[in-house]
Design a protein around this motif. Structure first.
Motif: not given
Length: 753
Positions: A524-525, A555-561
């Motif tokens: 999310s950027d 705001n920048k968010t990155e998610i890794a699973l």
């Protein structure tokens, strides 16, 4: 003067003694805290002797003494449970050194003596059981269980003795005559009882007929060199008859009708405890396959009781063993990485957005219309001309000028590493976040205002449903949702609502055991730039920037699973010999199929009306009264037949688990005890027991053969195929080894997955 000196000296000595006592008291507590129990108690006892009136020292001494005794007793009971009676006895004696009358320690010593007696009695019972003295072994074990019903070795041994007695009772009498001898019969339209009479004389058995067996029944049969037992069973089935073994050389023959079955057929009652399967499903399977009607189900105990024939009971035993298996389980190792970067820049001069103009009255002034000092619009009031503009006042609602000097950088790193153990085809849920309260206000007439609170899950939610296959693959349905509060929205009623941002991902994937899959790309950027300008002035060159306020938010968010399945337990595919169970016929359940075994070339020839039969096609039978002919039986086989050795092992075994290898020797009733060499690869597997682990295990067999099971543990860490074979088989009596030819079975392959 001298008296004062004596008093002072006594006070000094009392203070010194008190200091010494306190030092021993403190030292004792420190030693006990360090684990030096004996020394610490000695110091506390010394402090109590030196200051017997100190209640604190006496209380601490009593409390620590009981704590130390309880610790010794606990260690002794733990050692006794583990089977180390010597260590348990030492701990009990240490407790009695502190308190010689401690009841639990005294009772513990008596229990240790009883355990030693029980161990010796169980050992004697095992020796008696090896010699076949079941009654004496049972008496020894029951005497042990009478004193200690929870004695583990005794309970295990009495269960073994009970199973052997039950199996012996269930087996019933077995014909031990020449029932396996080959015979040649050639009859045409001959009385059935006459044929059975010839079979009885040849096989050395007694035949008793029920009164309802038809006297005029006739049969036609042509057999050559066929076992008497096979011919006997075939005659019974083809003439709608059944038999019951009365003893080792006697049988009863009766019509195979429902009424006679109720009179002669033996019935058994057996209770089956189902562990891993729903008892109602198991009962439905038994009723559908075995057609058993007399059944009782106890859902509370997961138990069902059935009444049926011994053959049906044995068949249900195999069905329950094949289907009552534990569900596969998988451990899901999950790693969630969340990286967030926030940047805020608020720079510039913020001017007032509006200027209000109003008449200033006493009421408005009292109400505080002008929060900031007002300024006069007109000077009419000053000149005193009495104009309406005298009361026209201007004011600024917000501050006249704000200087924004704010810059903010934020970095968020979130790491979650949950581990979830879940059964096959079950859902696992993980929530990493917060429950945000949401207040809802409801107004009702004549009631008032009522408020209720509900909670909103905000954060990371993970749902996984896994399916474990027999190939050690895990199919998973993964659903990931990441949410956060974007902003709060105030309500007119006074409550708060929340604007929630959500990112979701759902997929289905299949992974091998231990394989890691990464689910990434949830980025999310968000970048927002806001410029607040003063109209007209902000467009001026050079100085226009003084009338601009800049607000930049990024705001920048990155998610890794990362998800890794590890199979904890799986179902091993049963071999074909174990999964296929012979049922018999629709009307009769039997454990062995109806067949005639050939013992010589062209051994079977049957005819009903053909004029020729057997190997001699030119032989003619007369048309008028039938002639019965029996050929003399061939010489009996040698007393010592060739023994048959079988080797059985599972085809596939998961790594890290155990499996059993069965070795059996049959047709060796007349042979003495023997030995078998079982060969295996010590780098891939090893025996579970404490025997030889060099790669060769010598198995001892009793007189007449028997069966031996050896359990192995998987050592190989990678998939590999290992072989288990029998290298040699020999039989030995008092004079030495016997020259008995023993054909060895082929080696079995075990696939380690």
């Amino acid at each position: 003067m001298k008296t004062g000196k004596h008093v002072l000296l006594a006070l000094v000595l009392a203070g010194a003694a008190g200091c010494a006592t306190n030092n021993a008291f403190v030292e004792g507590k420190r030693l006990i805290a360090e684990g030096k129990l004996d020394t610490g108690l000695a110091s506390l006892e010394q402090a109590a002797r030196e200051n017997p009136d100190n209640l604190e020292i006496r209380a601490v001494l009593a409390r620590q003494r009981e704590a130390v005794i309880a610790r010794f007793v606990f260690e002794a009971e733990a050692a006794r449970s583990a089977g180390d009676l010597e260590a348990a006895e030492r701990s009990f004696h240490r407790a009695l050194e502190i308190n010689p009358r401690h009841e639990r320690a005294l009772a513990g010593l008596e229990t240790i003596n009883m355990d030693r007696r029980h161990t010796a009695a169980v050992k004697r019972a095992e020796e008696l059981l090896e010699r076949g003295e079941y009654a004496a072994a049972s008496n020894e074990v029951r005497s042990v269980l009478q004193e200690n019903p929870m004695q583990r070795d005794g309970r295990r041994l009495i269960q073994r003795i009970t199973e052997m007695e039950v199996q012996a009772a269930q087996a019933g009498p077995i014909l031990k005559t020449a029932f396996k001898k080959p015979i040649t019969l050639e009859f045409r339209d001959t009385g059935l009882k006459s044929v059975f009479e010839i079979l009885a004389r040849t096989g050395g058995i007694n035949v008793v007929f029920d009164k309802d067996v038809k006297q005029d029944s006739k049969t036609t049969i042509f057999v050559r060199e066929t076992n008497i037992e096979d011919v006997f069973k075939l005659l019974l089935v083809t003439n709608q008859l059944a038999h019951k073994v009365l003893n080792e050389n006697s049988v009863l023959i009766y019509p195979n009708t429902p009424a006679k079955q109720k009179e002669y057929q033996e019935l058994m009652v057996r209770s089956f405890f189902v562990t891993n399967t729903d008892v109602k499903q198991m009962v439905a399977m038994v009723k559908g396959l075995i057609k058993t009607k007399d059944m009782h189900v106890d859902e509370k105990l997961n138990l069902f009781v059935m009444k049926d024939t011994p053959e049906a009971i044995r068949l249900v035993e195999r069905l329950v063993a094949l289907n009552d298996l534990a569900d596969p389980e998988v451990m899901l190792e999950v790693e969630v990485l969340e990286i967030g970067r926030n940047k805020l820049l608020n720079l510039g001069l913020q001017y007032p957005e509006k200027i209000n103009v109003n008449y200033l009255t006493a009421a408005s002034a009292a109400a505080g219309v002008a929060p900031f000092p007002p300024f006069q619009i007109s000077s009419a009031g000053i000149n005193g001309n009495g104009s309406n503009l005298d009361n026209l006042i201007g004011f600024v609602a917000n501050p006249a000028l704000i200087i924004n000097l704010k810059q903010q950088d934020g970095l968020i790193n979130v790491l979650a590493n949950p581990r979830i153990r879940v059964k096959n085809r079950e859902k696992a849920k993980v929530l990493i976040g917060d429950k945000v309260p949401v207040v809802t206000t409801t107004a009702a007439a004549n009631v008032g205002v009522a408020s209720s609170v509900s909670y909103l899950d905000v954060g990371l939610k993970l749902d996984v449903e896994s399916t474990v296959s027999l190939q050690d693959e895990v199919s998973m349905k993964v659903s990931l949702e990441v949410s956060n509060i974007v902003k709060e929205v105030p309500l007119q009623s006074g409550g708060l609502a929340y604007q929630v941002g959500t990112r979701t991902a759902a997929t289905t994937l299949a992974l091998r055991d231990g394989e890691t899959q990464v689910l990434a790309g949830l980025i999310s950027d968000d970048e927002r730039t806001t410029l607040s300008k003063v109209p007209g002035l902000a467009e001026l060159p050079w100085i226009g920037k003084l009338f601009i306020s800049k607000n930049v938010i990024r705001n920048k968010t990155e998610i890794a699973l990362l998800i890794t399945p590890r199979i904890v337990r799986n179902i091993a595919r049963p071999p074909k010999a174990a999964s296929e169970v012979h049922f018999g016929t629709e009307n009769a359940i039997s454990v062995s199929p109806l067949m005639i075994g050939k013992v010589a070339p062209r051994a079977l020839a049957m005819a009903s009306s053909s004029p020729t039969s057997g190997a001699d096609a030119s032989r003619q039978w007369p048309s008028a009264p039938p002639r019965e002919e029996t050929r003399p039986p061939p010489p009996p086989p040698p007393a010592e037949g060739t023994p048959v050795v079988t080797l059985a092992a599972p085809e596939q075994v998961p790594a890290g688990q155990e499996f059993a290898v069965s070795v059996a020797v049959a047709d060796a009733e007349a042979l003495p005890p023997g030995e078998l060499e079982l060969n295996y690869d010590p780098a891939a597997v090893e025996p579970v027991d404490e025997g030889d682990k060099s790669g060769t295990r010598v198995l001892k067999l009793g007189k007449g053969g028997g069966a031996v099971d050896v359990r192995f543990r998987i050592l190989a860490q990678k998939p590999v195929t290992t072989q288990i074979s029998i290298g040699n088989a020999s039989f030995r009596d008092e004079s030495g080894p016997l020259p008995v030819p023993v054909p060895l079975p082929p080696a079995v392959n075990v696939d380690i997955r």
